[in-house]
Design a protein around this motif. Structure first.
Motif, PDB file in Angstrom:
ATOM      1  N   ALA A   1      32.462 149.466  66.753  1.00  0.00           N
ATOM      2  CA  ALA A   1      33.114 149.104  68.051  1.00  0.00           C
ATOM      3  C   ALA A   1      32.020 149.561  69.346  1.00  0.00           C
ATOM      4  CB  ALA A   1      34.322 150.169  67.973  1.00  0.00           C
ATOM      5  N   LYS A   2      31.405 150.466  68.985  1.00  0.00           N
ATOM      6  CA  LYS A   2      30.421 150.954  70.143  1.00  0.00           C
ATOM      7  C   LYS A   2      29.434 150.162  70.307  1.00  0.00           C
ATOM      8  CE  LYS A   2      28.114 155.347  71.406  1.00  0.00           C
ATOM      9  NZ  LYS A   2      27.794 156.636  70.688  1.00  0.00           N
ATOM     10  N   ASN A   3      28.866 149.242  69.517  1.00  0.00           N
ATOM     11  CA  ASN A   3      28.152 148.362  69.703  1.00  0.00           C
ATOM     12  C   ASN A   3      28.818 146.829  70.387  1.00  0.00           C
ATOM     13  OD1 ASN A   3      25.080 148.658  68.332  1.00  0.00           O
ATOM     14  ND2 ASN A   3      26.612 149.513  67.064  1.00  0.00           N
ATOM     15  N   PHE A   4      29.912 146.660  69.882  1.00  0.00           N
ATOM     16  CA  PHE A   4      30.702 145.568  70.663  1.00  0.00           C
ATOM     17  C   PHE A   4      30.608 146.172  72.155  1.00  0.00           C
ATOM     18  CE2 PHE A   4      31.486 144.046  66.301  1.00  0.00           C
ATOM     19  CZ  PHE A   4      31.127 142.596  66.451  1.00  0.00           C
ATOM     20  N   PHE A   5      31.206 147.316  72.372  1.00  0.00           N
ATOM     21  CA  PHE A   5      31.394 147.509  73.683  1.00  0.00           C
ATOM     22  C   PHE A   5      30.206 147.648  74.597  1.00  0.00           C
ATOM     23  CE2 PHE A   5      31.056 151.061  76.921  1.00  0.00           C
ATOM     24  CZ  PHE A   5      32.122 150.691  77.637  1.00  0.00           C
ATOM     25  N   CYS A   6      28.791 147.957  73.787  1.00  0.00           N
ATOM     26  CA  CYS A   6      27.706 147.775  74.508  1.00  0.00           C
ATOM     27  C   CYS A   6      27.382 146.442  74.781  1.00  0.00           C
ATOM     28  CB  CYS A   6      26.611 148.319  73.543  1.00  0.00           C
ATOM     29  SG  CYS A   6      24.884 147.993  74.217  1.00  0.00           S
ATOM     30  N   ALA A   7      27.812 145.672  73.971  1.00  0.00           N
ATOM     31  CA  ALA A   7      27.420 143.901  73.922  1.00  0.00           C
ATOM     32  C   ALA A   7      28.290 143.505  75.301  1.00  0.00           C
ATOM     33  CB  ALA A   7      27.578 143.346  72.700  1.00  0.00           C
ATOM     34  N   ALA A   8      29.565 143.663  75.298  1.00  0.00           N
ATOM     35  CA  ALA A   8      30.462 143.319  76.103  1.00  0.00           C
ATOM     36  C   ALA A   8      30.065 143.825  77.530  1.00  0.00           C
ATOM     37  CB  ALA A   8      31.848 143.909  76.012  1.00  0.00           C
ATOM     38  N   SER A   9      29.609 145.005  77.631  1.00  0.00           N
ATOM     39  CA  SER A   9      29.162 145.749  78.945  1.00  0.00           C
ATOM     40  C   SER A   9      28.010 145.026  79.176  1.00  0.00           C
ATOM     41  CB  SER A   9      28.927 147.266  78.709  1.00  0.00           C
ATOM     42  OG  SER A   9      30.262 147.924  78.303  1.00  0.00           O
ATOM     43  N   SER A  10      27.050 144.569  78.396  1.00  0.00           N
ATOM     44  CA  SER A  10      25.984 144.165  78.706  1.00  0.00           C
ATOM     45  C   SER A  10      26.075 142.562  79.385  1.00  0.00           C
ATOM     46  CB  SER A  10      24.904 143.782  77.654  1.00  0.00           C
ATOM     47  OG  SER A  10      24.664 145.219  77.055  1.00  0.00           O
ATOM     48  N   ALA A  11      27.038 141.812  78.747  1.00  0.00           N
ATOM     49  CA  ALA A  11      27.495 140.571  79.022  1.00  0.00           C
ATOM     50  C   ALA A  11      28.139 140.378  80.484  1.00  0.00           C
ATOM     51  CB  ALA A  11      28.511 140.057  78.088  1.00  0.00           C
ATOM     52  N   TYR A  12      28.836 141.775  80.750  1.00  0.00           N
ATOM     53  CA  TYR A  12      29.624 141.622  82.041  1.00  0.00           C
ATOM     54  C   TYR A  12      28.516 141.951  83.251  1.00  0.00           C
ATOM     55  CZ  TYR A  12      31.767 143.615  85.967  1.00  0.00           C
ATOM     56  OH  TYR A  12      32.067 143.836  87.289  1.00  0.00           O
ATOM     57  N   VAL A  13      27.404 142.881  82.781  1.00  0.00           N
ATOM     58  CA  VAL A  13      26.484 143.220  83.560  1.00  0.00           C
ATOM     59  C   VAL A  13      25.633 141.891  83.894  1.00  0.00           C
ATOM     60  CG1 VAL A  13      24.078 144.340  83.589  1.00  0.00           C
ATOM     61  CG2 VAL A  13      26.402 145.541  82.911  1.00  0.00           C
ATOM     62  N   ASP A  14      25.434 141.181  82.947  1.00  0.00           N
ATOM     63  CA  ASP A  14      24.532 139.840  83.040  1.00  0.00           C
ATOM     64  C   ASP A  14      25.192 138.963  84.017  1.00  0.00           C
ATOM     65  OD1 ASP A  14      22.352 138.305  82.789  1.00  0.00           O
ATOM     66  OD2 ASP A  14      22.810 138.082  80.518  1.00  0.00           O
TER      67      ASP A  14
ATOM     68  N   THR B   1      28.743 137.978  75.195  1.00  0.00           N
ATOM     69  CA  THR B   1      29.058 139.126  74.242  1.00  0.00           C
ATOM     70  C   THR B   1      28.687 138.777  72.843  1.00  0.00           C
ATOM     71  OG1 THR B   1      31.068 139.677  76.013  1.00  0.00           O
ATOM     72  CG2 THR B   1      31.028 140.801  73.358  1.00  0.00           C
ATOM     73  N   ASP B   2      29.163 137.802  72.395  1.00  0.00           N
ATOM     74  CA  ASP B   2      28.609 137.477  70.987  1.00  0.00           C
ATOM     75  C   ASP B   2      27.216 137.222  70.972  1.00  0.00           C
ATOM     76  OD1 ASP B   2      29.050 136.649  68.480  1.00  0.00           O
ATOM     77  OD2 ASP B   2      28.790 134.672  68.938  1.00  0.00           O
ATOM     78  N   GLU B   3      26.578 136.941  71.983  1.00  0.00           N
ATOM     79  CA  GLU B   3      24.937 136.776  72.053  1.00  0.00           C
ATOM     80  C   GLU B   3      24.331 138.189  71.793  1.00  0.00           C
ATOM     81  OE1 GLU B   3      23.752 134.116  74.946  1.00  0.00           O
ATOM     82  OE2 GLU B   3      21.692 134.931  74.895  1.00  0.00           O
ATOM     83  N   TYR B   4      24.921 138.928  72.683  1.00  0.00           N
ATOM     84  CA  TYR B   4      24.370 140.484  72.739  1.00  0.00           C
ATOM     85  C   TYR B   4      24.549 140.996  71.254  1.00  0.00           C
ATOM     86  CZ  TYR B   4      23.232 140.280  77.714  1.00  0.00           C
ATOM     87  OH  TYR B   4      22.459 139.895  78.822  1.00  0.00           O
ATOM     88  N   ALA B   5      25.900 140.925  70.904  1.00  0.00           N
ATOM     89  CA  ALA B   5      26.307 141.574  69.796  1.00  0.00           C
ATOM     90  C   ALA B   5      25.350 141.298  68.511  1.00  0.00           C
ATOM     91  CB  ALA B   5      27.671 141.496  69.337  1.00  0.00           C
ATOM     92  N   ARG B   6      25.195 139.855  68.626  1.00  0.00           N
ATOM     93  CA  ARG B   6      24.359 139.319  67.371  1.00  0.00           C
ATOM     94  C   ARG B   6      23.071 139.948  67.318  1.00  0.00           C
ATOM     95  NH1 ARG B   6      25.900 133.231  65.466  1.00  0.00           N
ATOM     96  NH2 ARG B   6      26.263 132.759  67.895  1.00  0.00           N
ATOM     97  N   GLY B   7      22.447 140.065  68.682  1.00  0.00           N
ATOM     98  CA  GLY B   7      21.037 140.577  68.940  1.00  0.00           C
ATOM     99  C   GLY B   7      21.051 141.866  68.378  1.00  0.00           C
ATOM    100  N   MET B   8      22.242 142.630  68.241  1.00  0.00           N
ATOM    101  CA  MET B   8      22.135 144.010  67.879  1.00  0.00           C
ATOM    102  C   MET B   8      22.714 144.021  66.584  1.00  0.00           C
ATOM    103  SD  MET B   8      24.150 144.929  71.547  1.00  0.00           S
ATOM    104  CE  MET B   8      24.696 146.622  70.964  1.00  0.00           C
ATOM    105  N   GLY B   9      22.779 142.942  65.721  1.00  0.00           N
ATOM    106  CA  GLY B   9      23.143 142.836  64.290  1.00  0.00           C
ATOM    107  C   GLY B   9      24.798 143.016  63.904  1.00  0.00           C
TER     108      GLY B   9
END
Lengths: 160, 642
Positions: B126-139, B183-191
């Protein structure tokens, strides 16, 4: 969230005391209530799962008021503390405050509790309903009647 | 009234008394004598961080640094997102480790002492997906784009679908799907692959940082999930201390939006010279496969342009879907479907849109249980809104929804074998029923299965005198102390109203106290603190209201008259074949009593009161309905108080 002995006494003892005094009109009984509430808190604080200071304060006030009801019930006496009893110890510094005290103390206890929580603790009627375990409508009507009675008694001060 | 505040302000415990209390309690509870305020201060500081931080400003700084290369954008985005979730976390352990990706999220919260999660893998995901979504939003934000949020939840299905959906909106906005793709792109980048987790990203478009949290479900049917940030930490700003979870509800207005969208698509096709075939168009369900939960069966993305100048069902769906509006929202919110009905000519070509329906299915069985329809020619009439559908929702969410629709709410409890405890079984009037604002909606809240807990006994207060009830308590080994108070309250017909007593029960109450007539309302303060339930009864002509208060022993049963009627003025009396209705007024209070004409039993009491809020008159209404009555067993005898 658990507070230390010093924290809880410094932050909330006066609130508990005022709630108890407003209900019981007796300084000694009010002090007893403070003691009882603190005892209850530290006995069961680990189980309470209270997460914020606002909730803690509400819990303490509710426990205090329940304890007040308990004292009134178990003692089976009508507390009719003379105004002078409190006044002697407080030495209000102006006639106006004395008049207000007399007017508030003359209210029935069910009205005093509502007045205290609304005007001093500044809770909304919904929160008061929860603290006192009353329907919100009852709180509203009691508050309204208390205000009417106070206005009547404090004719001339109502805008203050 | 400021004098009242001054009055109370002057009442204080003396310093000597406080010191004596401290001394006594330090000795009695040495474990709480030490300074443990660090936890509290940490929390306060963290909360300040949330308030003071401006994620957007920080995002910009980071994002400018990341423009040089896509890889750097990813890292920068992750770092910023990490900063954001740190700000939202109440207890970020000190000394957390930073991995090569600049992401210190995977290890830190697995430390001992962090009580926020039980399921480590899901929490970390959940934390990583949150991170990914936040990154996506930021981007997206730094590229000047805003998320167009129709739902407020991006779930795993959308993320997977987004892998095939490449449409980009050039208007400065991005759809939820595009956000999901990034978000998916970031999440997959984080494994973390959305195909391997039952994940959803909760958005709140009203917030400066709209990514509220990410949830990874362990059991969706049971609603069990780990959330990051832990949802307990999102309580800020909610005065009842609870998180308002996002729930989808639909109304006729949504059906109208769907209708308008269909009409728009239809007219655009017609304007371009296309014909719309009605074959297979009459019902296009966007059915999400509940077993895999990860794809939409029949949303096939075909180009809207057709080679034969005839728009078929899939092409019409595609165009509707591309609008990114209500149809899109419904399509991605299982268990909701929609149906567009067309009018057609003899050749089978559509001539217009006949109706649009939003179909809500039962979450468990996928059976349709509610439909909102908008037909051509319908007129939106705000004066005739309908009761929102809140069935199966938790009571406090349902209550908020009903109140937000400007209805009064009365909560009743009853056992139910299928609806979980605390959730709405049904409403009266039922969902979708037209009802004017200000009317009352009764919600029936499940108490769970009857007899599920073998320790639970039923204390029935069925028409018994108070003394009998107390006797029942005694039989169950409650010690009860009580006192009666007199009052001058009387009923409109002169009956004595004001029996009031306080009962302290020292037993460990697992019992539910019920009456033989309807429970009028339930006030819940905090689940872990106190619950108050009200019970009304008629005892030999007396009115009583019982309130069970307290969540821990001792419990209190407060019984008193509910209606504080004082010298009401008779206003009116109406009679029909069965009932007599009498209207009374007492200042700001109106009372409406309805009696059974034949038996004289009172059927309902409606209390309407007006009060001032900031100079404006507000009105509240309480109605109590009684369905069973005790026999008149004579004059009430008060128990000996001793």
């Amino acid at each position: 969230m658990i507070l230390t002995v010093d924290e809880i006494i410094d932050r909330y003892a006066d609130h508990i005391y005022r709630a108890a005094l407003s209900y019981l009109k007796d300084t000694h009984d009010a002090e007893d209530v403070v003691n009882d509430v603190l005892m209850k808190y530290f006995t069961m604080c680990e189980k309470l799962d209270i997460e914020s200071e606002e909730h803690l304060k509400a819990w303490l006030l509710r426990t205090a008021i329940n304890r007040c009801k308990d004292i009134l019930g178990s003692a089976r006496k009508k507390h009719e503390t003379k105004l002078e009893d409190i006044h002697d110890t407080k030495a209000d510094n102006c006639d106006t405050l004395l008049d207000v005290r007399q007017a508030v103390n003359a209210l029935d206890d069910k009205y005093r509790a509502v007045v205290f929580l609304y005007y001093y603790e500044e809770y909304g009627t919904k929160d008061i309903a929860s603290i006192l375990g009353l329907p919100k409508g009852t709180v509203v009507s009691r508050l309204k009647r208390a205000r009417d009675m106070l206005r009547q008694k404090l004719n001339g001060y109502e805008r203050e | 009234m400021k004098r009242i505040k001054e009055l109370y302000e002057s009442d204080k415990l003396s310093d000597e008394k406080k010191e004596a209390l401290k001394l006594a309690f330090r000795q009695k509870f040495p474990q709480y004598a030490e300074d443990i305020s660090g936890k509290t201060e940490d929390k306060i500081m963290q909360e300040n961080t949330i308030k003071m931080s401006t994620p957007k400003a920080k995002v910009k700084t980071k994002a400018f640094a990341g423009v040089a290369a896509a890889a750097l954008v990813l890292v920068a985005g992750m770092a910023v997102a990490k900063h954001i979730y740190t700000a939202r976390s109440l207890q970020e352990p000190a000394g957390s480790q930073v991995d090569v990706g600049g992401n210190d999220i995977s290890q830190s919260d697995t430390d001992e002492g962090n009580p926020m999660f039980e399921n480590e893998e899901e929490f970390t995901a959940a934390k990583n997906f949150f991170c990914a979504a936040s990154s996506a939003y930021v981007d997206l934000y730094d590229n000047g784009k805003n998320i167009v949020s129709h739902g407020d939840i991006i779930d795993g299905r959308m993320i997977l679908i987004s892998r095939e959906e490449k449409s980009v909106n050039s208007s400065g906005t991005v759809s939820e799907l595009e956000f999901a793709a990034l978000t998916d792109e970031y999440a997959r980048g984080m494994g973390y692959d959305a195909a391997e987790w039952d994940v959803e990203i909760v958005l709140n478009s009203d917030e400066e940082m709209p990514v509220m949290c990410a949830r990874v479900y362990l059991d969706r049917a049971q609603g069990i999930y780990e959330s990051y940030p832990p949802e307990d930490s999102l309580k800020e700003g909610n005065d009842d201390g609870r998180v308002d979870l996002v729930e989808y509800t639909y109304t006729n207005k949504d059906a109208k939006m769907l209708f308008d969208e269909a009409k728009k698509v239809f007219e655009e096709f017609k304007a371009e010279g296309y014909d719309i075939s009605c074959k297979d168009v009459s019902e296009r369900d966007y059915v999400i496969n509940p077993t895999s939960g990860l794809h939409i069966d029949d949303v096939e993305k075909k180009p809207a342009n057709t080679t034969d100048n005839i728009i078929d069902a899939d092409e019409f769906d595609k165009a509707l879907y591309d609008l990114g509006g209500m149809a899109y929202t419904i399509a991605f919110n299982h268990p909701c479907n929609f149906v567009i009905e067309f009018t057609s000519d003899d050749s089978g070509y559509a001539t217009g849109i006949a109706s649009a329906k939003v179909v809500i299915n039962n979450r468990e069985s996928s059976e349709k249980f509610d439909t909102f329809t908008w037909k051509d020619g319908d007129v939106l009439d705000d004066a005739k809104p309908s009761v929102p559908d809140v069935v199966d929702l938790e009571s406090y969410i349902a209550e908020n929804i009903i109140k937000s629709a400007n209805y009064n709410v009365v909560l009743c409890s009853q056992y139910d074998d299928s609806v979980p405890e605390g959730c709405v079984i049904e409403s009266e009037p039922a969902a979708g029923t037209p009802l004017k604002p200000g009317e009352t909606v009764t919600l029936f809240i499940s108490k769970g299965k009857q007899g599920e807990n073998t320790d639970t006994d039923e204390l029935s207060y069925e028409g018994s005198y108070t003394a009998e009830f107390l006797s029942k308590l005694d039989n169950r080994h409650f010690s009860a102390e009580y006192e009666y108070y007199d009052s001058d309250d009387v009923s409109p017909d002169g009956r004595y109203l004001a029996l009031r007593q306080s009962v302290e029960m020292n037993g460990d109450i697992t019992h539910r106290l019920t009456t033989n007539y309807s429970v009028s309302e339930t006030d819940t303060w905090e689940e872990y603190m106190t619950s108050t339930e009200h019970y009304s009864s008629i005892n030999g002509g007396e009115w009583e209201l019982g309130q069970l208060t307290g969540s821990t022993p001792p419990y209190y049963l407060m019984m008193e008259s509910h209606f504080e009627v004082q010298e009401p003025v008779f206003i009116n009396r109406e009679e029909n074949e069965d009932k007599v209705t009498e209207y009374f007024n007492e200042g700001d209070d109106d009372y409406i009593y309805t009696y059974d004409k034949n038996t004289g039993n009172i059927l309902s009491c409606k209390h309407i009161w007006r009060y001032d809020v900031n100079g404006k008159t507000q009105t509240s209404t309480t109605e109590r309905v009684f369905t069973k009555f005790s026999e008149d067993v004579g004059e009430l005898t008060l128990p000996d108080i001793g």
